[in-house]
Motif scaffolding. Structure first.
Motif, PDB file in Angstrom:
ATOM      1  N   THR A 157      11.006 -23.255  18.967  1.00 17.54           N
ATOM      2  CA  THR A 157      11.353 -22.715  17.946  1.00 17.54           C
ATOM      3  C   THR A 157      10.013 -21.798  16.784  1.00 17.54           C
ATOM      4  OG1 THR A 157      12.912 -24.351  17.890  1.00 17.54           O
ATOM      5  CG2 THR A 157      12.006 -23.496  15.308  1.00 17.54           C
ATOM      6  N   ARG A 158      10.117 -20.870  16.145  1.00 16.71           N
ATOM      7  CA  ARG A 158       9.318 -21.338  14.954  1.00 16.71           C
ATOM      8  C   ARG A 158      10.090 -21.098  13.984  1.00 16.71           C
ATOM      9  NH1 ARG A 158       9.383 -16.038  16.170  1.00 16.71           N
ATOM     10  NH2 ARG A 158       8.349 -15.852  17.899  1.00 16.71           N
ATOM     11  N   PHE A 159       9.166 -21.607  12.764  1.00 18.51           N
ATOM     12  CA  PHE A 159       9.045 -21.552  11.510  1.00 18.51           C
ATOM     13  C   PHE A 159       8.566 -21.111  10.893  1.00 18.51           C
ATOM     14  CE2 PHE A 159       9.505 -26.135  13.479  1.00 18.51           C
ATOM     15  CZ  PHE A 159      10.875 -26.071  13.411  1.00 18.51           C
ATOM     16  N   GLN A 160       8.941 -20.653   9.931  1.00 16.42           N
ATOM     17  CA  GLN A 160       8.249 -19.408   8.898  1.00 16.42           C
ATOM     18  C   GLN A 160       9.134 -19.915   6.871  1.00 16.42           C
ATOM     19  OE1 GLN A 160       9.821 -16.310  11.335  1.00 16.42           O
ATOM     20  NE2 GLN A 160       7.425 -15.290  11.066  1.00 16.42           N
ATOM     21  N   LEU A 161       7.191 -19.158   6.484  1.00 13.93           N
ATOM     22  CA  LEU A 161       7.787 -19.241   4.682  1.00 13.93           C
ATOM     23  C   LEU A 161       8.095 -17.805   4.756  1.00 13.93           C
ATOM     24  CD1 LEU A 161       8.768 -19.946   2.070  1.00 13.93           C
ATOM     25  CD2 LEU A 161       5.938 -20.713   1.714  1.00 13.93           C
ATOM     26  N   GLU A 162       8.962 -17.722   4.112  1.00 10.20           N
ATOM     27  CA  GLU A 162       9.129 -15.747   3.931  1.00 10.20           C
ATOM     28  C   GLU A 162       9.214 -16.580   2.193  1.00 10.20           C
ATOM     29  OE1 GLU A 162      14.281 -14.224   3.870  1.00 10.20           O
ATOM     30  OE2 GLU A 162      12.487 -13.551   5.053  1.00 10.20           O
ATOM     31  N   ASN A 163       8.946 -15.374   1.412  1.00 13.31           N
ATOM     32  CA  ASN A 163       8.935 -15.217   0.017  1.00 13.31           C
ATOM     33  C   ASN A 163       9.324 -14.279  -0.864  1.00 13.31           C
ATOM     34  OD1 ASN A 163       7.220 -17.661  -0.911  1.00 13.31           O
ATOM     35  ND2 ASN A 163       5.564 -16.586   0.384  1.00 13.31           N
ATOM     36  N   GLU A 164      10.285 -13.475  -0.250  1.00 15.59           N
ATOM     37  CA  GLU A 164      10.876 -12.036  -0.262  1.00 15.59           C
ATOM     38  C   GLU A 164      12.072 -12.095   0.397  1.00 15.59           C
ATOM     39  OE1 GLU A 164       9.893 -10.244  -3.332  1.00 15.59           O
ATOM     40  OE2 GLU A 164       7.859 -11.325  -3.651  1.00 15.59           O
ATOM     41  N   PRO A 165      12.893 -11.797  -0.150  1.00 16.62           N
ATOM     42  CA  PRO A 165      13.201 -11.332  -2.167  1.00 16.62           C
ATOM     43  C   PRO A 165      13.297 -12.562  -2.441  1.00 16.62           C
ATOM     44  CG  PRO A 165      15.111 -11.288  -1.140  1.00 16.62           C
ATOM     45  CD  PRO A 165      14.335 -11.318   0.408  1.00 16.62           C
ATOM     46  N   ALA A 166      13.362 -14.196  -1.612  1.00 16.50           N
ATOM     47  CA  ALA A 166      12.967 -15.428  -2.381  1.00 16.50           C
ATOM     48  C   ALA A 166      13.364 -16.596  -2.013  1.00 16.50           C
ATOM     49  CB  ALA A 166      14.855 -15.735  -2.822  1.00 16.50           C
ATOM     50  N   SER A 198       5.145 -28.993   3.583  1.00 14.17           N
ATOM     51  CA  SER A 198       3.802 -26.963   3.175  1.00 14.17           C
ATOM     52  C   SER A 198       4.471 -26.319   2.277  1.00 14.17           C
ATOM     53  CB  SER A 198       3.487 -27.374   4.571  1.00 14.17           C
ATOM     54  OG  SER A 198       3.132 -28.271   5.429  1.00 14.17           O
ATOM     55  N   ALA A 199       5.591 -25.850   2.872  1.00 18.55           N
ATOM     56  CA  ALA A 199       5.953 -24.732   2.054  1.00 18.55           C
ATOM     57  C   ALA A 199       5.368 -24.807   0.417  1.00 18.55           C
ATOM     58  CB  ALA A 199       7.498 -24.581   2.242  1.00 18.55           C
ATOM     59  N   ARG A 200       6.591 -25.797  -0.318  1.00 22.49           N
ATOM     60  CA  ARG A 200       6.685 -26.959  -1.443  1.00 22.49           C
ATOM     61  C   ARG A 200       5.471 -26.179  -2.132  1.00 22.49           C
ATOM     62  NH1 ARG A 200       8.050 -30.804  -3.955  1.00 22.49           N
ATOM     63  NH2 ARG A 200       9.603 -29.752  -5.309  1.00 22.49           N
ATOM     64  N   LEU A 201       4.261 -27.278  -1.420  1.00 22.57           N
ATOM     65  CA  LEU A 201       2.845 -26.791  -1.718  1.00 22.57           C
ATOM     66  C   LEU A 201       2.105 -25.733  -1.794  1.00 22.57           C
ATOM     67  CD1 LEU A 201       1.690 -30.141  -0.078  1.00 22.57           C
ATOM     68  CD2 LEU A 201       2.734 -29.330  -2.825  1.00 22.57           C
ATOM     69  N   ALA A 202       2.393 -23.854  -1.037  1.00 25.59           N
ATOM     70  CA  ALA A 202       1.836 -22.567  -0.656  1.00 25.59           C
ATOM     71  C   ALA A 202       3.004 -21.974  -1.284  1.00 25.59           C
ATOM     72  CB  ALA A 202       2.552 -22.668   0.414  1.00 25.59           C
ATOM     73  N   VAL A 203       4.102 -22.052  -2.026  1.00 24.78           N
ATOM     74  CA  VAL A 203       4.623 -20.414  -2.675  1.00 24.78           C
ATOM     75  C   VAL A 203       4.306 -20.937  -4.167  1.00 24.78           C
ATOM     76  CG1 VAL A 203       7.078 -20.761  -3.971  1.00 24.78           C
ATOM     77  CG2 VAL A 203       7.066 -21.101  -1.484  1.00 24.78           C
ATOM     78  N   PRO A 204       3.926 -20.066  -4.223  1.00 24.06           N
ATOM     79  CA  PRO A 204       4.456 -18.965  -4.602  1.00 24.06           C
ATOM     80  C   PRO A 204       3.286 -18.140  -2.973  1.00 24.06           C
ATOM     81  CG  PRO A 204       2.908 -18.210  -5.967  1.00 24.06           C
ATOM     82  CD  PRO A 204       2.568 -19.990  -6.101  1.00 24.06           C
ATOM     83  N   GLY A 205       2.240 -18.664  -2.589  1.00 27.94           N
ATOM     84  CA  GLY A 205       1.230 -18.412  -1.239  1.00 27.94           C
ATOM     85  C   GLY A 205       1.956 -18.037  -0.791  1.00 27.94           C
ATOM     86  N   GLU A 206       1.193 -18.279   0.401  1.00 30.97           N
ATOM     87  CA  GLU A 206       1.769 -17.579   1.948  1.00 30.97           C
ATOM     88  C   GLU A 206       0.780 -18.909   2.602  1.00 30.97           C
ATOM     89  OE1 GLU A 206       2.317 -14.575   3.321  1.00 30.97           O
ATOM     90  OE2 GLU A 206       2.526 -13.401   1.266  1.00 30.97           O
ATOM     91  N   MET A 207       1.457 -18.926   3.821  1.00 28.68           N
ATOM     92  CA  MET A 207       1.077 -19.681   4.865  1.00 28.68           C
ATOM     93  C   MET A 207       1.627 -19.402   6.344  1.00 28.68           C
ATOM     94  SD  MET A 207       3.586 -23.051   4.891  1.00 28.68           S
ATOM     95  CE  MET A 207       4.177 -24.239   6.132  1.00 28.68           C
ATOM     96  N   PRO A 208       0.505 -19.774   6.934  1.00 29.32           N
ATOM     97  CA  PRO A 208       1.079 -19.559   9.044  1.00 29.32           C
ATOM     98  C   PRO A 208       2.673 -19.847   8.959  1.00 29.32           C
ATOM     99  CG  PRO A 208      -1.091 -21.208   8.420  1.00 29.32           C
ATOM    100  CD  PRO A 208      -0.078 -20.806   6.858  1.00 29.32           C
ATOM    101  N   GLU A 209       2.618 -20.127  10.315  1.00 30.09           N
ATOM    102  CA  GLU A 209       3.577 -19.587  11.433  1.00 30.09           C
ATOM    103  C   GLU A 209       4.052 -21.127  11.650  1.00 30.09           C
ATOM    104  OE1 GLU A 209       4.210 -17.182  14.860  1.00 30.09           O
ATOM    105  OE2 GLU A 209       5.208 -16.058  12.626  1.00 30.09           O
ATOM    106  N   GLU A 210       4.861 -21.680  11.884  1.00 31.50           N
ATOM    107  CA  GLU A 210       4.665 -22.984  13.155  1.00 31.50           C
ATOM    108  C   GLU A 210       5.103 -22.648  14.447  1.00 31.50           C
ATOM    109  OE1 GLU A 210       2.446 -26.095  14.216  1.00 31.50           O
ATOM    110  OE2 GLU A 210       2.496 -25.426  12.506  1.00 31.50           O
ATOM    111  N   GLU A 211       4.591 -23.508  15.272  1.00 30.28           N
ATOM    112  CA  GLU A 211       5.882 -22.381  16.536  1.00 30.28           C
ATOM    113  C   GLU A 211       5.920 -23.399  17.316  1.00 30.28           C
ATOM    114  OE1 GLU A 211       6.145 -19.581  19.925  1.00 30.28           O
ATOM    115  OE2 GLU A 211       5.995 -18.282  18.332  1.00 30.28           O
ATOM    116  N   ILE A 212       7.015 -24.121  18.245  1.00 31.76           N
ATOM    117  CA  ILE A 212       6.743 -25.500  18.764  1.00 31.76           C
ATOM    118  C   ILE A 212       7.528 -25.142  20.038  1.00 31.76           C
ATOM    119  CG2 ILE A 212       6.807 -27.121  16.930  1.00 31.76           C
ATOM    120  CD1 ILE A 212       9.694 -27.768  17.503  1.00 31.76           C
ATOM    121  N   GLY A 213       6.879 -25.879  21.483  1.00 31.83           N
ATOM    122  CA  GLY A 213       8.050 -25.786  23.052  1.00 31.83           C
ATOM    123  C   GLY A 213       8.753 -27.011  22.635  1.00 31.83           C
ATOM    124  N   GLY A 214       8.738 -26.640  24.130  1.00 32.01           N
ATOM    125  CA  GLY A 214       9.759 -28.310  24.185  1.00 32.01           C
ATOM    126  C   GLY A 214      10.958 -27.177  24.597  1.00 32.01           C
TER     127      GLY A 214
END
Length: 92
Positions: free
Chosen positions: A36-45, A16-32
């Motif tokens: 863990t929280r997964f996030q896409l950061e665009n800056e600085p890279a 999903s990140a590959r398809l979204a860059v350079p745009g944004e996408m929501p974070e994903e959070e899992i329990g258990g």
């Protein structure tokens, strides 16, 4: 550390990140066992951020490594599913 569920979510998040860059996408959070929280950061890279909620610092996967991590994780997940299938077959 991720369990099988977390690894599958990471696979999807990387794609999903590959398809979204350079745009944004929501974070994903899992329990258990390994919340863990997964996030896409665009800056600085562009990077996928894996923030294990009980660890002091998040882990960054920079965009140039996404394809390699994705491919390696596909192999690991396939082996893990097969090992689980074999284990379940012996229980019966």
């Amino acid at each position: 550390m991720l369990d099988a569920y977390g690894a599958d979510i990471l696979l999807g998040y990387i794609m999903s990140a590959r398809l979204a860059v350079p745009g944004e996408m929501p974070e994903e959070e899992i329990g258990g066992a390994f919340p863990t929280r997964f996030q896409l950061e665009n800056e600085p890279a562009s990077a996928v951020i894996i923030d294990q909620l009980h660890q002091p610092r998040p882990f960054h996967i920079p965009a140039p490594l996404w394809d390699r991590v994705y491919a390696e994780l596909c192999l690991v997940c396939a082996h893990a599913r097969e090992l689980e299938r074999r284990r379940a077959a012996r229980v019966h």
